[in-house]
Design an enzyme around this catalytic site. Structure first.
Site, PDB file in Angstrom:
ATOM      1  N   ASP A 265      26.692 -15.341 -37.162  1.00  0.00           N
ATOM      2  CA  ASP A 265      25.907 -15.926 -38.270  1.00  0.00           C
ATOM      3  C   ASP A 265      26.412 -17.312 -38.673  1.00  0.00           C
ATOM      4  O   ASP A 265      26.679 -17.572 -39.852  1.00  0.00           O
ATOM      5  CB  ASP A 265      25.963 -15.009 -39.495  1.00  0.00           C
ATOM      6  CG  ASP A 265      25.730 -13.539 -39.176  1.00  0.00           C
ATOM      7  OD1 ASP A 265      24.859 -13.251 -38.354  1.00  0.00           O
ATOM      8  OD2 ASP A 265      26.440 -12.691 -39.765  1.00  0.00           O
TER       9      ASP A 265
ATOM     10  N   GLU B  10      15.075 -11.989 -41.236  1.00  0.00           N
ATOM     11  CA  GLU B  10      16.329 -12.358 -41.908  1.00  0.00           C
ATOM     12  C   GLU B  10      16.747 -13.740 -41.413  1.00  0.00           C
ATOM     13  O   GLU B  10      16.018 -14.413 -40.698  1.00  0.00           O
ATOM     14  CB  GLU B  10      17.427 -11.323 -41.619  1.00  0.00           C
ATOM     15  CG  GLU B  10      17.790 -11.193 -40.149  1.00  0.00           C
ATOM     16  CD  GLU B  10      18.750 -10.043 -39.870  1.00  0.00           C
ATOM     17  OE1 GLU B  10      19.070  -9.273 -40.801  1.00  0.00           O
ATOM     18  OE2 GLU B  10      19.167  -9.909 -38.701  1.00  0.00           O
TER      19      GLU B  10
END
Length: 326
Positions: free
Chosen positions: A15, A224
């Site tokens: 991420d 997301e």
């Protein structure tokens, strides 16, 4: 598509949120760790407990691990799961935004401040009032106004907030299959970056006909990993499609949108999740992403990588390596 080397291999990272501060490239990733928790759609296996910050002077050059910048036990409101973070700079200070479950198991977004890009960061004692779900992405526009994008369905609990209040019973629905897709959220940040100064708004993605993307359109709908960057005066909202594993983007004329679907940036990687950021550094644009190649395919043990991107004459994003050599 040739494989790339991870930026670091001594820890597992995921991420990545990339920013240029003081002429240096900083990456703010999740810090994956090994666990005995079995994979499930709640994401329980993603059991991260701290954040490291990394920096480099050149893409492809040596990477400095600045060590732990923030850890779970120092954040009073957090129960567990320090998931995908982001960082921002404003008024000479640096801010780390992060999601985590509160003591009731509800995902919220917190913020911690520091005097240096690498931290350490001191967290606010409470989460940002009005925040919920996961994957905060901060964006400071050229006029100095700052915004926070956030949200994630399934394990990220966004489906529980359709009424504006947390409905735990809606968790199991994961997402509707009819009607418009659930959207990421955005709010303007206060000058001290610790609270919202507007209501939380929907980040609407439109199709080519100008209609909102539908929930059943899993190849294009938001799941997301929100990210915002600006190029040639346009606002690029990019995100993951989750269970179809694409990175996509949409383009708008202001930070709130709406955003018109622009295309796919990246195909599925090794591992279930895909999550990215986009930043310009020394005159070139880069996609920062992760896969599970370092762990040979373990979904929750990932590694951060970088690829160069380019824009065509219409402003569409392409991988530089896929373009013909001039």
């Amino acid at each position: 598509m040739a494989d790339k080397e991870p930026i670091v291999t001594h820890v597992f990272t995921a991420d990545p949120s990339a920013h240029v501060f003081n002429g240096k490239l900083y990456v703010y990733p999740s810090h994956d760790r090994e666990t005995d928790i079995k994979d499930n759609d709640n994401g329980d296996q993603y059991d991260m407990a701290d954040y490291h910050v990394f920096s480099m002077e050149e893409v492809g050059g040596p990477v400095t691990d600045h060590g732990v910048a923030l850890k779970q036990e120092d954040i009073p409101w957090v129960q567990k799961q320090l998931w995908a973070p982001d960082a921002a700079s404003k008024n000479g200070k640096y801010y780390l935004f992060f999601p985590a479950r509160d003591k009731e198991g509800i995902f919220r977004v917190g913020v911690a401040a520091g005097d240096k890009p690498e931290g350490p960061f001191k967290p606010e004692p409470e989460y940002i009032k009005g925040s919920f779900s996961i994957d905060p992405a901060s964006f400071v526009d050229e006029d100095g106004e700052a915004y926070l994008y956030f949200g994630g369905i399934w394990g990220g609990q966004l489906q529980c907030w359709k009424t504006g209040k947390f409905i735990r019973e809606d968790y199991e629905t994961m997402e509707a299959q009819e009607g418009d897709a659930l959207t990421a959220k955005v709010a303007k940040l206060s000058d001290d970056m610790t609270s919202f100064t507007t209501e939380v708004k929907d980040v609407v993605i439109l199709d080519e006909a100008g209609a909102p993307i539908k929930a059943a359109d899993h190849d294009r709908r938001f799941f997301e990993a929100a990210w915002m960057h600006k190029y040639n005066g346009k606002y690029y909202f990019s995100y993951s499609t989750g269970d179809t594993h694409y990175l996509c983007y949409a383009i708008g004329d202001n930070p709130y949108g709406p955003f018109t679907y622009g295309g796919r940036i990246f195909e599925p990687v090794i591992g279930w999740t895909t999550h990215h950021s986009i930043a310009e550094f020394k005159g070139k644009w880069y996609l920062f992403y992760h896969d599970s190649s370092l762990s040979k395919g373990v979904n929750h043990l990932r590694c951060v990588k970088i690829r160069e991107i380019v824009y065509d004459e219409q402003g569409k994003i392409k991988l530089a390596e896929d373009q013909p050599k001039v």
